[in-house]
Design an enzyme around this catalytic site. Structure first.
Site, PDB file in Angstrom:
ATOM      1  CD  GLU A  47      -3.004   0.494  -0.155  1.00  0.00           C
ATOM      2  OE1 GLU A  47      -3.315  -0.679  -0.428  1.00  0.00           O
ATOM      3  OE2 GLU A  47      -3.314   1.460  -0.875  1.00  0.00           O
TER       4      GLU A  47
HETATM    5  C1  LIG Z   1       2.362 -10.002   0.782  1.00  0.00           C
HETATM    6  C2  LIG Z   1       2.177  -8.922  -0.239  1.00  0.00           C
HETATM    7  C3  LIG Z   1       0.904  -8.552  -0.627  1.00  0.00           C
HETATM    8  C4  LIG Z   1       0.721  -7.586  -1.612  1.00  0.00           C
HETATM    9  N1  LIG Z   1      -0.540  -7.279  -2.059  1.00  0.00           N
HETATM   10  C5  LIG Z   1      -0.681  -6.533  -3.176  1.00  0.00           C
HETATM   11  C6  LIG Z   1      -1.948  -6.389  -3.809  1.00  0.00           C
HETATM   12  O1  LIG Z   1      -2.967  -6.884  -3.323  1.00  0.00           O
HETATM   13  N2  LIG Z   1      -2.022  -5.695  -4.979  1.00  0.00           N
HETATM   14  C7  LIG Z   1      -0.919  -5.125  -5.536  1.00  0.00           C
HETATM   15  O2  LIG Z   1      -1.045  -4.527  -6.600  1.00  0.00           O
HETATM   16  N3  LIG Z   1       0.299  -5.218  -4.949  1.00  0.00           N
HETATM   17  C8  LIG Z   1       0.439  -5.912  -3.796  1.00  0.00           C
HETATM   18  N4  LIG Z   1       1.673  -6.041  -3.211  1.00  0.00           N
HETATM   19  C9  LIG Z   1       2.814  -5.350  -3.786  1.00  0.00           C
HETATM   20  C10 LIG Z   1       3.303  -4.191  -2.932  1.00  0.00           C
HETATM   21  O3  LIG Z   1       2.368  -3.142  -2.974  1.00  0.00           O
HETATM   22  C11 LIG Z   1       4.698  -3.793  -3.464  1.00  0.00           C
HETATM   23  O4  LIG Z   1       5.573  -4.832  -3.057  1.00  0.00           O
HETATM   24  C12 LIG Z   1       5.154  -2.451  -2.961  1.00  0.00           C
HETATM   25  O5  LIG Z   1       4.378  -1.437  -3.523  1.00  0.00           O
HETATM   26  C13 LIG Z   1       6.623  -2.183  -3.286  1.00  0.00           C
HETATM   27  O6  LIG Z   1       6.912  -2.489  -4.623  1.00  0.00           O
HETATM   28  P1  LIG Z   1       8.151  -3.448  -4.978  1.00  0.00           P
HETATM   29  O7  LIG Z   1       8.022  -4.660  -4.127  1.00  0.00           O
HETATM   30  O8  LIG Z   1       8.222  -3.626  -6.430  1.00  0.00           O
HETATM   31  O9  LIG Z   1       9.403  -2.646  -4.461  1.00  0.00           O
HETATM   32  P2  LIG Z   1      10.193  -1.483  -5.295  1.00  0.00           P
HETATM   33  O10 LIG Z   1       9.220  -0.511  -5.849  1.00  0.00           O
HETATM   34  O11 LIG Z   1      11.143  -2.124  -6.228  1.00  0.00           O
HETATM   35  O12 LIG Z   1      10.982  -0.793  -4.110  1.00  0.00           O
HETATM   36  C14 LIG Z   1      12.163  -1.354  -3.531  1.00  0.00           C
HETATM   37  C15 LIG Z   1      12.699  -0.371  -2.481  1.00  0.00           C
HETATM   38  O13 LIG Z   1      13.023   0.876  -3.109  1.00  0.00           O
HETATM   39  C16 LIG Z   1      12.337   1.936  -2.488  1.00  0.00           C
HETATM   40  N5  LIG Z   1      11.932   2.903  -3.501  1.00  0.00           N
HETATM   41  C17 LIG Z   1      11.338   2.655  -4.690  1.00  0.00           C
HETATM   42  N6  LIG Z   1      11.105   3.794  -5.341  1.00  0.00           N
HETATM   43  C18 LIG Z   1      11.525   4.787  -4.558  1.00  0.00           C
HETATM   44  C19 LIG Z   1      11.531   6.207  -4.666  1.00  0.00           C
HETATM   45  N7  LIG Z   1      11.024   6.838  -5.724  1.00  0.00           N
HETATM   46  N8  LIG Z   1      12.052   6.924  -3.645  1.00  0.00           N
HETATM   47  C20 LIG Z   1      12.546   6.299  -2.543  1.00  0.00           C
HETATM   48  N9  LIG Z   1      12.568   4.974  -2.388  1.00  0.00           N
HETATM   49  C21 LIG Z   1      12.061   4.225  -3.374  1.00  0.00           C
HETATM   50  C22 LIG Z   1      11.115   1.297  -1.821  1.00  0.00           C
HETATM   51  O14 LIG Z   1      10.644   2.090  -0.736  1.00  0.00           O
HETATM   52  C23 LIG Z   1      11.674  -0.042  -1.400  1.00  0.00           C
HETATM   53  O15 LIG Z   1      12.320   0.067  -0.154  1.00  0.00           O
HETATM   54  C24 LIG Z   1       1.860  -6.968  -2.193  1.00  0.00           C
HETATM   55  C25 LIG Z   1       3.150  -7.317  -1.758  1.00  0.00           C
HETATM   56  C26 LIG Z   1       3.315  -8.299  -0.818  1.00  0.00           C
HETATM   57  C27 LIG Z   1       4.719  -8.700  -0.439  1.00  0.00           C
END
Ligand SMILES: Cc1cc2nc3c(=O)[nH]c(=O)nc-3n(C[C@H](O)[C@H](O)[C@H](O)COP(=O)(O)OP(=O)(O)OC[C@H]3O[C@@H](n4cnc5c(N)ncnc54)[C@H](O)[C@@H]3O)c2cc1C
Length: 596
Positions: A443
């Site tokens: 989220e």
């Molecule tokens: C158990 C689980 C349930 C989930 N449920 C859903 C769901 O129902 N629907 C859905 O669509 N998604 C869902 N997600 C996905 C979740 O919303 C994402 O994992 C989350 O938004 C982060 O994206 P990412 O994992 O690709 O990390 P990334 O976007 O790759 O980020 C990696 C790191 O980089 C940091 N970062 C990235 N961009 C920036 C920036 N611009 N500035 C500073 N820091 C940054 C982040 O804070 C993080 O620490 C779920 C994930 C999990 C693990």
């Protein structure tokens, strides 16, 4: 074995004594007739459901997890989850805060919020199934066509169908502008969607007759980036002519994730192979449509963490009352026992009080935000609605990130109270800690929440929303500034408000030269803001407790002692956080990328 007792006394305190919700709701036409007895009855019943039905499934659901059958591409939730969901639906819980036009009971968000705290304390993984549906309901209610609303909303409201949010793809999480799922228009007005989504909570399961997926995808010729994203409703089973679940739509689960916590909730890889969907809202404006439900959903994640904080705190306190180890530094306290209960030790108390302060501060704060959501939706005066919307916008990232970070701290401290037994699965504490971790990630990660707060909510309007909320705090400190009984609360609260104002200006000035200053300061900045808000609510709670403790009710003595602990032991963290935020971008940006 852990236990759970719904914190009904504290909920009633927050709703009726601190926030006086009856007075506020009396100004909101749909809720004007709602009395305190009805609110309390709903809380009582919700608490019974949470503790009697959901809580017993929490540890078993964690151990068993969800099962994926590759042959049928189906997912089974852990034993008991389906039956609990049927009971939840039969009792009408999904419809509690939904619009009566679609079969809802039309009760306020602030009440639903309290219900969800209890559900999450009892079983976060299970609660995500109805929780995701409520998000889908909010989105379609705000942006669906009248036909889409008539088709989907009654079924989502009753709980017969559940919902999901399908945003994330393997190469894009935070940066949704990168998403690739395609939607091709068809002559009949529908779209064919193809692509792969990952990490979709409740994407496939056996709890409901149909699953309504809300999917972000790109239209042909859509601009790149976030301006070219549209939102679609893609049901698992296409509604037939009678609006019932009909033909299977090719949106299938390809696998489920094996993960750290929330094992009872299916986290699914979803494949769309020319699945049929319909546009929700305007083309290329899908992210805006999704953002409508973001405030409620982000508060919902805060409530997940508040639930875990509360249940972890309760179990640690129970353990500390019974576990006998060592003697009190000030002399034997339990002479009839071979050792004193560990509750006599100052540091055990510090850990327990930390968890409890984060629970009770979080309950006061999140209930306030929920009440502002009610005001934003229903107050007859547009200017009041706008002011409430501004407050919600400011406070939501704080509620999401501060409550979820606090839960991680609180669950860890609560586990520590049990020593080695906290690390052992039987006691349930390690599950709370594992479950709490995801809330800081999804989220919008907590880093993203802090950027949202500092860049979009504070600096973008030159601090107007911050000053608006600060005005409320100042009104409180001015009104009670001369009350010597409150001096220990009022002075540090006012002082922190001044410091936060100065810090905001300093970061704003630096950011004009270097935008990395915002990214470098945002996380400690949000935590300072979180403490400022908590300090305000603890000061208000202390004021009520001081007025009422002479009546002899232990509850108020406990509340006052907790407020004093908060100001003495947790609020001082802000001094370090302010130094961190002021230290600027240099220390984090100086090291060359090649040296990492
Ligand atoms: C158990 C689980 C349930 C989930 N449920 C859903 C769901 O129902 N629907 C859905 O669509 N998604 C869902 N997600 C996905 C979740 O919303 C994402 O994992 C989350 O938004 C982060 O994206 P990412 O994992 O690709 O990390 P990334 O976007 O790759 O980020 C990696 C790191 O980089 C940091 N970062 C990235 N961009 C920036 C920036 N611009 N500035 C500073 N820091 C940054 C982040 O804070 C993080 O620490 C779920 C994930 C999990 C693990």
């Amino acid at each position: 074995m852990p236990g759970y007792t719904p914190p009904l006394r504290d909920m009633r305190f927050v709703l009726h004594e601190l926030l006086d919700v009856g007075k506020e709701l009396a100004h909101l036409p749909p809720h004007a007739g709602l009395d305190a007895d009805t609110i309390n009855q709903v809380l009582d019943e919700g608490g019974k459901f949470a503790s009697a039905v959901l809580f017993p499934l929490n540890q078993t659901g964690d151990r068993e997890g969800c099962r994926f059958d590759p042959a049928s591409r189906s997912v089974s939730a852990p034993a008991g989850f389906r039956d609990a969901y049927r009971q939840f639906v039969d009792a009408g819980w999904p419809s509690l805060a939904c619009d009566p036009a679609f079969g809802g009971q039309g009760l306020p968000v602030v009440l639903n919020n309290a219900l969800y705290e209890m559900l999450n304390s009892a079983n976060q993984a299970w609660t995500m199934y109805p929780g995701m549906s409520h998000g889908a309901y909010e989105c379609l209610r705000a942006h669906g066509t009248p036909e889409q609303q008539a088709l989907y909303l009654p079924k989502l409201v009753s709980g017969e169908w559940t919902g999901t949010m399908c945003l994330t793809e393997p190469h894009c999480g935070t940066d949704l502008g990168l998403l690739k799922t395609r939607a091709v228009p068809q002559p009949d007005g529908s779209y064919r969607l193809s692509g792969g989504k990952i990490f979709i909570s409740a994407g496939e399961h056996d709890l409901s007759a149909n699953i309504v997926h809300l999917v972000l995808a790109r239209l042909p010729q859509a601009p790149s980036g976030t301006r070219g994203i549209s939102l679609f409703v893609v049901p698992k089973f296409l509604p037939d002519a009678r609006g019932e679940a009909g033909a299977r739509n090719p949106i299938h689960c390809g696998a489920i994730e094996h993960k750290m916590g929330i094992h009872g909730n299916a986290t699914c890889q979803m494949n769309l192979d020319e699945a049929t969907g319909w546009l929700v809202g305007e083309p290329d404006r899908g992210l805006n449509a999704m953002f409508v439900m973001m405030n409620a959903a982000r508060l919902g994640v805060g409530m997940q963490s508040l639930g875990l904080t509360e249940v972890a705190c309760q179990n640690a306190a129970q353990y500390a009352r019974e576990r006998l180890q060592g003697r009190s530094l000030t002399g034997v306290k339990a002479a009839d026992q071979p050792a004193d209960p560990i509750l006599v030790h100052p540091d055990v108390r510090r850990m327990l009080l930390t968890a409890r302060a984060y629970a009770e501060g979080g309950r006061a704060f999140s209930s306030y935000v929920a009440l502002m959501l009610d005001r934003e939706q229903h107050h007859p005066d547009a200017a009041v609605r706008q002011a409430a919307a501004d407050e919600v916008a400011l406070l939501t990232p704080i509620a999401k990130a501060f409550l979820t970070d606090n839960a991680w701290i609180a669950c860890s401290e609560a586990l520590q109270v049990l020593g080695g037994h906290g690390y052992i699965a039987e006691w349930g504490m390690e599950q709370y800690l594992r479950d709490a971790r995801i809330n800081m990630i999804y989220e919008g990660t907590n880093t993203i929440q802090s950027l949202d707060l500092l860049a979009r909510k504070v600096l973008a309007d030159n601090g107007a929303k911050l000053r608006q909320f600060g005005g409320k705090i100042r009104a409180f400190t001015d009104a009670h500034g001369n009350d010597t009984r409150l001096g220990e609360f009022i002075a540090p609260l006012a002082d922190l408000g001044d410091k936060l104002g100065k810090l905001t200006m300093e970061i704003g000035m630096k950011a004009q030269q270097d935008r990395d200053e915002i990214g470098a300061a945002a996380v400690p900045y949000l935590r300072v803001a979180g403490h400022w808000v908590f300090a305000y609510f603890f000061a208000r709670m202390a004021q009520i407790a001081i007025e009422r403790e002479s009546g002899g009710d232990d509850f108020y003595r406990g509340k006052l002692a907790l407020a004093r602990f908060y100001f003495a032991r947790l609020l001082p963290e802000t001094a370090m956080l302010i130094r961190q935020a002021r230290s600027g971008a240099v220390s984090v940006m100086a090291m060359e990328a090649s040296l990492f």
